[in-house]
Design a protein around this motif. Sequence first.
Motif, short mmCIF file in Angstrom:
data_model
loop_
_atom_site.label_atom_id
_atom_site.label_comp_id
_atom_site.label_asym_id
_atom_site.label_seq_id
_atom_site.Cartn_x
_atom_site.Cartn_y
_atom_site.Cartn_z
N ALA A 56 0.85 -1.19 0.00
CA ALA A 56 0.00 0.00 0.00
C ALA A 56 0.88 1.24 0.00
O ALA A 56 1.93 1.27 0.65
N VAL A 57 0.44 2.26 -0.72
CA VAL A 57 1.15 3.54 -0.74
C VAL A 57 0.17 4.63 -0.32
O VAL A 57 -0.89 4.79 -0.94
N GLY A 58 0.52 5.34 0.73
CA GLY A 58 -0.29 6.46 1.17
C GLY A 58 0.16 7.73 0.48
O GLY A 58 1.36 7.92 0.20
N ALA A 59 -0.78 8.60 0.19
CA ALA A 59 -0.49 9.90 -0.40
C ALA A 59 -1.22 10.97 0.42
O ALA A 59 -2.42 10.83 0.70
N ALA A 60 -0.48 11.99 0.82
CA ALA A 60 -1.07 13.06 1.62
C ALA A 60 -0.71 14.40 1.00
O ALA A 60 0.45 14.65 0.66
N VAL A 61 -1.71 15.26 0.85
CA VAL A 61 -1.54 16.55 0.18
C VAL A 61 -1.49 17.67 1.22
O VAL A 61 -2.35 17.76 2.10
N VAL A 62 -0.47 18.51 1.09
CA VAL A 62 -0.36 19.69 1.94
C VAL A 62 -0.29 20.92 1.04
O VAL A 62 0.49 20.96 0.08
N ASP A 63 -1.12 21.91 1.34
CA ASP A 63 -1.07 23.19 0.64
C ASP A 63 -0.59 24.27 1.61
O ASP A 63 -0.28 23.97 2.77
N ALA A 64 -0.53 25.48 1.16
CA ALA A 64 -0.01 26.56 2.01
C ALA A 64 -0.79 26.72 3.31
O ALA A 64 -0.19 26.85 4.38
N PRO A 65 -2.15 26.73 3.27
CA PRO A 65 -2.88 26.87 4.53
C PRO A 65 -2.58 25.75 5.53
O PRO A 65 -2.43 26.01 6.72
N ARG A 66 -2.48 24.50 5.04
CA ARG A 66 -2.18 23.40 5.96
C ARG A 66 -0.78 23.52 6.52
O ARG A 66 -0.51 23.11 7.65
N SER A 67 0.13 24.04 5.72
CA SER A 67 1.51 24.14 6.19
C SER A 67 1.66 25.14 7.34
O SER A 67 2.69 25.13 8.02
N ALA A 100 2.23 11.62 7.73
CA ALA A 100 0.78 11.45 7.58
C ALA A 100 0.47 10.37 6.55
O ALA A 100 -0.38 9.48 6.78
N ALA A 101 1.16 10.40 5.41
CA ALA A 101 0.95 9.38 4.39
C ALA A 101 1.27 8.00 4.93
O ALA A 101 0.57 7.01 4.65
N SER A 102 2.34 7.91 5.72
CA SER A 102 2.78 6.64 6.27
C SER A 102 1.74 6.02 7.20
O SER A 102 1.38 4.85 7.06
N VAL A 103 1.24 6.81 8.14
CA VAL A 103 0.30 6.24 9.12
C VAL A 103 -1.05 5.97 8.49
O VAL A 103 -1.73 4.99 8.83
N ILE A 104 -1.47 6.79 7.54
CA ILE A 104 -2.75 6.54 6.86
C ILE A 104 -2.69 5.23 6.09
O ILE A 104 -3.62 4.40 6.14
N ALA A 105 -1.57 4.99 5.39
CA ALA A 105 -1.43 3.74 4.65
C ALA A 105 -1.28 2.54 5.59
O ALA A 105 -1.84 1.46 5.33
N LYS A 106 -0.53 2.72 6.67
CA LYS A 106 -0.32 1.63 7.62
C LYS A 106 -1.62 1.15 8.22
O LYS A 106 -1.90 -0.05 8.30
N VAL A 107 -2.44 2.08 8.65
CA VAL A 107 -3.72 1.71 9.26
C VAL A 107 -4.63 1.02 8.24
O VAL A 107 -5.28 0.01 8.55
N ALA A 108 -4.66 1.53 7.02
CA ALA A 108 -5.50 0.92 5.98
C ALA A 108 -5.05 -0.51 5.70
O ALA A 108 -5.88 -1.43 5.60
N ARG A 109 -3.75 -0.72 5.56
CA ARG A 109 -3.25 -2.07 5.25
C ARG A 109 -3.44 -3.02 6.43
O ARG A 109 -3.82 -4.18 6.25
N ASP A 110 -3.18 -2.54 7.64
CA ASP A 110 -3.38 -3.40 8.81
C ASP A 110 -4.83 -3.85 8.93
O ASP A 110 -5.11 -5.02 9.22
N HIS A 111 -5.77 -2.95 8.69
CA HIS A 111 -7.19 -3.32 8.76
C HIS A 111 -7.52 -4.37 7.70
O HIS A 111 -8.29 -5.31 7.95
#
Length: 219
Positions: free
Chosen positions: A37-48, A157-168
């Motif tokens: 699994a590969v997680g992808a997380a998007v950050v824009d200026a407001p989130r940064s 963020a991408a790492s933990v989102i993908a980890k939880v999805a794959r573990d489930h």
Amino acid sequence: MTVVEPKLTLERRLLREHALVIACDEVGRGALAGPVAVGAAVVDAPRSRKRVPQGLRDSKLIPEARRDDVAARAAMWVAASSVGWASSIEIDEIGIMRALGLATLRAIADLRTQGVVPEEAIIVLDGNYDYITPAGGRGLLVRPVIKADRDCASASAASVIAKVARDHLMVGLHDEHPAYGWSSNKGYASPDHRAAIREHGISRHHRASWSIADAPTLF
């Protein structure tokens, strides 16, 4: 051991020149069974400019009991997120590196459905090798960053989102083949998992090219 807290230093610097940062990180690369699994997380200026969620780390550094909560807060913090998959069959057919690229492109394709334009982004890829471009990601700007999952909050963020999805997913597959103990080992090469392969052979969810050579195949 000193735990490194991920920051937004790199993301803020990149956002001076790019509209978006898409951070990608894989989980399950070394497993004997199940997809990668590969997680992808998007950050824009407001989130940064927002505070990094408390407890966010590379998924390997977050206790399992806390991962679901951290992943949920990470998903709310980023502008968008997704998980792309490549199956055990695909890994056997095309190899792990091409499978990683395929899973990443699928994660990016899902981001498109959420309104993200990847061509406007720089893609921060954890590691030292760009496996996206050879898989068909031409036209995307990819920047491999060693230890991005440790140092960059978006990659954490991408790492933990993908980890939880794959573990489930692996826990959900446990009841189909309980002998392998996927509810605890998540498909990785624990001693009990290897012992179960020697005793029972491999299932359709195993990566046949990775498992014990003399184990019979079960369908």
